[in-house]
Design a protein around this motif. Sequence first.
Motif, PDB file in Angstrom:
ATOM      1  N   GLY A   1       2.898   4.072 -11.929  1.00 36.77           N
ATOM      2  CA  GLY A   1       2.943   2.690 -12.375  1.00 36.77           C
ATOM      3  C   GLY A   1       4.327   2.085 -12.215  1.00 36.77           C
ATOM      4  O   GLY A   1       5.333   2.795 -12.198  1.00 36.77           O
TER       5      GLY A   1
ATOM      6  N   VAL B   1      -1.622   7.942 -10.006  1.00 36.64           N
ATOM      7  CA  VAL B   1      -0.999   6.624 -10.027  1.00 36.64           C
ATOM      8  C   VAL B   1       0.420   6.691 -10.573  1.00 36.64           C
ATOM      9  O   VAL B   1       0.668   7.278 -11.635  1.00 36.64           O
TER      10      VAL B   1
ATOM     11  N   LEU C   1      -2.838   7.881 -14.399  1.00 35.59           N
ATOM     12  CA  LEU C   1      -1.410   7.509 -14.468  1.00 35.59           C
ATOM     13  C   LEU C   1      -0.557   8.711 -14.839  1.00 35.59           C
ATOM     14  O   LEU C   1      -0.764   9.332 -15.886  1.00 35.59           O
TER      15      LEU C   1
ATOM     16  N   ALA D   1      -0.442   6.757  -5.393  1.00 38.39           N
ATOM     17  CA  ALA D   1      -0.532   5.316  -5.190  1.00 38.39           C
ATOM     18  C   ALA D   1       0.312   4.595  -6.228  1.00 38.39           C
ATOM     19  O   ALA D   1       0.337   4.974  -7.413  1.00 38.39           O
TER      20      ALA D   1
ATOM     21  N   LEU E   1      -1.608  -0.210 -17.740  1.00 33.96           N
ATOM     22  CA  LEU E   1      -1.353   1.013 -16.980  1.00 33.96           C
ATOM     23  C   LEU E   1      -1.725   2.249 -17.779  1.00 33.96           C
ATOM     24  O   LEU E   1      -2.322   3.198 -17.251  1.00 33.96           O
TER      25      LEU E   1
ATOM     26  N   SER F   1       0.834  -1.197   0.000  1.00 38.42           N
ATOM     27  CA  SER F   1       0.000   0.000   0.000  1.00 38.42           C
ATOM     28  C   SER F   1       0.864   1.240   0.000  1.00 38.42           C
ATOM     29  O   SER F   1       2.047   1.194   0.274  1.00 38.42           O
TER      30      SER F   1
ATOM     31  N   LYS G   1       9.910  -2.700  -6.428  1.00 36.14           N
ATOM     32  CA  LYS G   1       8.550  -2.376  -6.009  1.00 36.14           C
ATOM     33  C   LYS G   1       8.538  -1.758  -4.609  1.00 36.14           C
ATOM     34  O   LYS G   1       7.883  -0.733  -4.373  1.00 36.14           O
TER      35      LYS G   1
ATOM     36  N   ASP H   1       7.464   2.009  -3.500  1.00 37.70           N
ATOM     37  CA  ASP H   1       6.439   2.150  -2.473  1.00 37.70           C
ATOM     38  C   ASP H   1       6.914   3.068  -1.343  1.00 37.70           C
ATOM     39  O   ASP H   1       6.176   3.935  -0.869  1.00 37.70           O
TER      40      ASP H   1
ATOM     41  N   GLN I   1       0.905   1.470  -8.545  1.00 39.56           N
ATOM     42  CA  GLN I   1       0.185   0.377  -9.188  1.00 39.56           C
ATOM     43  C   GLN I   1       1.230  -0.508  -9.875  1.00 39.56           C
ATOM     44  O   GLN I   1       1.840  -0.109 -10.865  1.00 39.56           O
ATOM     45  N   SER I   2       1.465  -1.695  -9.327  1.00 38.36           N
ATOM     46  CA  SER I   2       2.532  -2.570  -9.811  1.00 38.36           C
ATOM     47  C   SER I   2       1.994  -3.634 -10.755  1.00 38.36           C
ATOM     48  O   SER I   2       0.932  -4.219 -10.515  1.00 38.36           O
ATOM     49  N   GLN I   3       2.739  -3.895 -11.808  1.00 39.52           N
ATOM     50  CA  GLN I   3       2.405  -4.927 -12.783  1.00 39.52           C
ATOM     51  C   GLN I   3       3.587  -5.888 -12.921  1.00 39.52           C
ATOM     52  O   GLN I   3       4.729  -5.462 -13.053  1.00 39.52           O
TER      53      GLN I   3
ATOM     54  N   ASP J   1      -5.187   3.870 -17.713  1.00 29.56           N
ATOM     55  CA  ASP J   1      -5.662   4.536 -16.500  1.00 29.56           C
ATOM     56  C   ASP J   1      -5.442   6.046 -16.639  1.00 29.56           C
ATOM     57  O   ASP J   1      -4.302   6.504 -16.730  1.00 29.56           O
TER      58      ASP J   1
END
Length: 408
Positions: free
Chosen positions: A50, A48, A115, A89, A109, A33, A67, A71, A91-93, A112
Amino acid sequence: MRRRRRVGAVTAIAVVAALLALVLAGCGGAGGSSGDGGDCDTSRGTLVVGLVAPLSGELASVGLGMKNSADLAVNQANARCAVPGYHLAVQSQDDRADPATGAAAAATLARDPSLVGVLGPFNSSVAQAVQPVLGEAGVVQISPGSTATTLTRGANPVTAPLRQYQTFFRTVATDAVQGPAAATYLARAEGKRRVAVVSDGKTYGEGIAEEFAKQLATEGGQVVVRVTAPPGTPARDVVSRVSAARPDAVFYGGEYPEGGPLSAALAAGGVSVPVMGGDGVVNPGYVTAGGREGDLGTSIGPPPETQPAARDFVEAYRRAGYPESFGSYGASTFDAANVLVDSAVRTLGEEAEWTPALRPAMVRSVQGFHGDGITGPVSFDRFGDVSTDAVTVYRVQGRQWAVVGPAD
């Protein structure tokens, strides 16, 4: 003249407040988070950031370190209310180190509207697939780990450099820096001039191997055999060709899941000379997969643990309680994330509402960025490459990678 800004830098009071906020939030984003920013005004919604990285598979330890570092940067930005009116925020892929998967992740991504930019990927081959997707969408992309020179300078980077994607940047130096540094160190410091060069056939591996070979010739050395061995190639085929060439060292262009077993197979086949690789092998997984004592590797930039500017990052990461190490690319990811945050602030100004129409302005803001990150000064040349070009040499000692010193 615009005042230089420290990437993610805040006053001492704000740093304490940010770390305290992480602790109060349950040690930050160990669960993925992004911090809520406490009393910050977030009435305009969420932006976002990404991330595309290998979050599963053999390279997961690299991707998860990236990641977590992204974060942490976003948590700290939220804690200090970095973007007025907005919550950030991550947003991980998961790209699984696969180009097609990475391209699909980038497309997801890009759809969005909130983004503002994308961090990653790690693999240069994945970056090749992601670049056109984000480029067409106008989304700025900052890779903390893709080092292939062709990504920013095209197919002929020396004779006719051409930047294909104005949206692509990176916070790591290219293989045109790292490959020659490895060759120079191996020839001068280690006295190894008869070198077998093995590579994995991928964009990164072939690129760094080629740069190594060119510099080795300049140093008076010789590539005694050149072997391309894609993942899955029987080890005995590689060992027999290398053994016949009687090298005094082996350079491997590739990543640790294949590099470690190669080192072990060479030793088992009677080739006991050291193996050297680039940043793709400098990972604890190389040793556990078979890497031997005395093997060498290089990595871009100085070790974060040794840099005064990175101490806050190292301590904050420890306090956050992430189960994975930040690894070789955590610091460059942290810097990349803070470049995005800073660029969003400058793009939005005091009054602007975010819309995808501002994505070109985000690209311009990143291109014009100048500041001091935890990896050193951060700015980008006309190709999107970072100004930092330091290379560190590592050696396997006591079953772990130990810093030898700067490559020069």
